[in-house]
Design a protein around this motif. Structure first.
Motif, PDB file in Angstrom:
ATOM      1  N   SER A  73       0.746  -1.105   0.003  1.00 25.76           N
ATOM      2  CA  SER A  73      -0.127   0.468   0.000  1.00 25.76           C
ATOM      3  C   SER A  73       0.921   1.435   0.171  1.00 25.76           C
ATOM      4  O   SER A  73       1.831   1.724   0.063  1.00 25.76           O
ATOM      5  N   THR A  75       1.324   5.797  -1.651  1.00 27.39           N
ATOM      6  CA  THR A  75       0.368   6.746  -1.736  1.00 27.39           C
ATOM      7  C   THR A  75       0.490   7.410  -3.215  1.00 27.39           C
ATOM      8  O   THR A  75       2.024   7.121  -3.702  1.00 27.39           O
ATOM      9  N   THR A  90      -3.250  10.862  -3.884  1.00 31.27           N
ATOM     10  CA  THR A  90      -4.240   9.171  -3.086  1.00 31.27           C
ATOM     11  C   THR A  90      -3.302   8.094  -2.654  1.00 31.27           C
ATOM     12  O   THR A  90      -2.388   7.936  -3.623  1.00 31.27           O
ATOM     13  N   PRO A  91      -3.623   7.784  -1.902  1.00 32.78           N
ATOM     14  CA  PRO A  91      -3.569   6.806  -1.039  1.00 32.78           C
ATOM     15  C   PRO A  91      -4.122   5.432  -2.096  1.00 32.78           C
ATOM     16  O   PRO A  91      -5.167   5.354  -2.853  1.00 32.78           O
ATOM     17  N   ALA A 147      -7.803   2.805  -5.515  1.00 38.97           N
ATOM     18  CA  ALA A 147      -7.766   4.442  -4.658  1.00 38.97           C
ATOM     19  C   ALA A 147      -8.391   3.018  -3.557  1.00 38.97           C
ATOM     20  O   ALA A 147      -9.521   2.465  -3.358  1.00 38.97           O
ATOM     21  N   PRO A 149     -10.983   4.176   0.331  1.00 40.35           N
ATOM     22  CA  PRO A 149     -11.486   4.785   1.314  1.00 40.35           C
ATOM     23  C   PRO A 149     -10.468   5.831   2.611  1.00 40.35           C
ATOM     24  O   PRO A 149      -9.731   5.022   2.435  1.00 40.35           O
ATOM     25  N   THR A 150     -11.437   7.094   2.420  1.00 41.09           N
ATOM     26  CA  THR A 150     -10.456   7.542   3.253  1.00 41.09           C
ATOM     27  C   THR A 150     -10.464   7.643   4.874  1.00 41.09           C
ATOM     28  O   THR A 150      -9.741   7.088   5.541  1.00 41.09           O
ATOM     29  N   ALA A 151     -11.433   6.162   4.695  1.00 43.46           N
ATOM     30  CA  ALA A 151     -11.495   5.632   6.424  1.00 43.46           C
ATOM     31  C   ALA A 151     -10.442   4.740   6.513  1.00 43.46           C
ATOM     32  O   ALA A 151     -10.520   4.458   7.333  1.00 43.46           O
ATOM     33  N   ASP A 153      -6.408   2.602   6.919  1.00 42.87           N
ATOM     34  CA  ASP A 153      -5.111   3.283   6.715  1.00 42.87           C
ATOM     35  C   ASP A 153      -4.254   2.387   6.030  1.00 42.87           C
ATOM     36  O   ASP A 153      -5.136   1.215   5.673  1.00 42.87           O
ATOM     37  N   ALA A 309     -12.612  -1.320   4.921  1.00 46.45           N
ATOM     38  CA  ALA A 309     -12.933   0.130   5.055  1.00 46.45           C
ATOM     39  C   ALA A 309     -13.757   0.333   5.770  1.00 46.45           C
ATOM     40  O   ALA A 309     -13.732   1.081   7.198  1.00 46.45           O
TER      41      ALA A 309
END
Length: 350
Positions: A73, A75, A90-91, A147, A149-151, A153, A309
């Motif tokens: 994983s 960025t 983008t993560p 990509a 989700p922001t939730a 890690d 997520a």
């Protein structure tokens, strides 16, 4: 921490049996359809261990130095020049396969994981080898990128690839809701399979392993019962509707056959050695058991990302340790001890 020279990065390279090196290498030159990714975490897979210990993973023989790693994983540091893929910042996680026609052998069009020319990051199946992604900076085709989700890690995201292997295997089993399921082998893939089964509604999950620690871990992620492999009579008494064999050992397959009810199905996800295997096939015949292979995965990765997520797929206990990439040799030494560990992560600082 930014690498002192932006033109170089730190990578983990297998040179031969027992010869694993942490090296400073040039940063990949990205093609127009590739993004430059700052890798954050990488999970050490069984195939990585085999390349390090034996110079081969099954029939994939190391013939030249190869960068390892396909469970990663990170960025996006620089977006692809052709405008494809996610933008800078983008993560992402990575689908490491590249399907290909290869020899031209037939395969179902909707199952590209079976394409004969399929390559995989960090694999010596083809020559020249396909370098992996254990590097602080690496260029990857945008079609491989997912990509996040922001939730979600990045540490958890490093388990997306092996969780997708488990998800695919459970899919090959068919409907598992309200079924009894036996999982043979509770290493990282076995434990992830237990977690996927628990999320899918299996009501009686039994895990089997040689060591106590993996069994304790399996119970933490959803196994209702655990049995040591030293108690074959208890395994036989399970009479599971479905069994998923994750050990990659002929003795594990024999246990799977023993513990599956008449008319049941066995999914083989653990990769057995090349050649004939001494297993009780007469029992498979007389019980009318279905033997089903499971190899890598396809687009299940998208469902896995969603489940990770939202927290419905419980994987955090499976992460045993993390090491800075500069200590990769120590991390591999740790990861090879199946009695005391599960998934070991490498951490790539930036």
């Amino acid at each position: 921490m930014v690498h002192p020279d932006p033109r170089t990065t730190t990578a983990v390279v297998a040179h031969g049996p027992g010869d694993l090196r942490v090296e400073t290498v040039p940063v990949d030159r990205a093609r127009s359809d590739e993004a430059l990714i700052g890798i954050a975490y990488g999970g050490i897979c069984g195939s990585d261990l085999h390349y390090w210990q034996h110079g081969a993973a099954g029939e994939s023989i190391l013939r030249a130095p190869m960068r390892l790693g396909h469970e990663v994983s990170g960025t996006v540091v620089r977006a692809a020049a052709d405008g494809s893929g996610p933008p800078e910042g983008t993560p992402v996680t990575v689908h490491p396969a590249t399907p290909g026609a290869g020899s031209g052998a037939r395969y179902p069009a909707d199952r590209p994981n079976l394409s004969p020319g399929c390559t995989y990051l960090g694999s010596a199946a083809q020559n020249p080898h396909t370098d992996g992604a254990f590097a602080g900076m690496t260029a990857l085709p945008t079609r491989m990128l997912r990509a996040l989700p922001t939730a979600m890690d990045l540490r958890t995201a490093a388990l997306t690839e092996p969780a997708s292997v488990a998800w695919h295997a459970v899919g090959r089993a068919g409907s598992v809701a309200a079924k009894s399921v036996l999982v043979i082998g509770a290493g990282p893939i076995g434990a992830l399979t237990v977690a996927v089964l628990a999320r899918a509604g299996a009501t009686a999950i039994t895990a089997v392993d040689v060591h106590p620690h993996p069994l304790e871990l399996a119970a933490r992620v959803g196994a209702h019962r655990t049995i040591p492999v030293s108690e074959p009579d208890r395994i036989a008494e399970v009479e599971a509707d479905l069994t998923i064999e994750c050990s990659g050992n002929h003795r594990g397959l024999a246990s799977a056959i023993s513990g599956t009810a008449r008319g049941g199905r066995i999914v083989l996800v653990g990769l057995l050695p090349t050649g004939d295997q001494p297993v009780p096939m007469s029992t498979v015949i007389t019980r009318e058991l279905d033997l089903v292979g499971s190899f890598r995965f396809n687009d299940e990765i998208d469902d896995v990302i969603e489940a990770l997520a939202d927290g419905s797929l419980k994987v955090e206990p499976i992460i045993s340790a993390e090491y800075d990439v500069t200590r990769a040799v120590a991390a591999f030494q740790h990861a090879k001890n199946a009695a005391t560990t599960s998934k070991v992560l490498l951490r790539f600082p930036h």
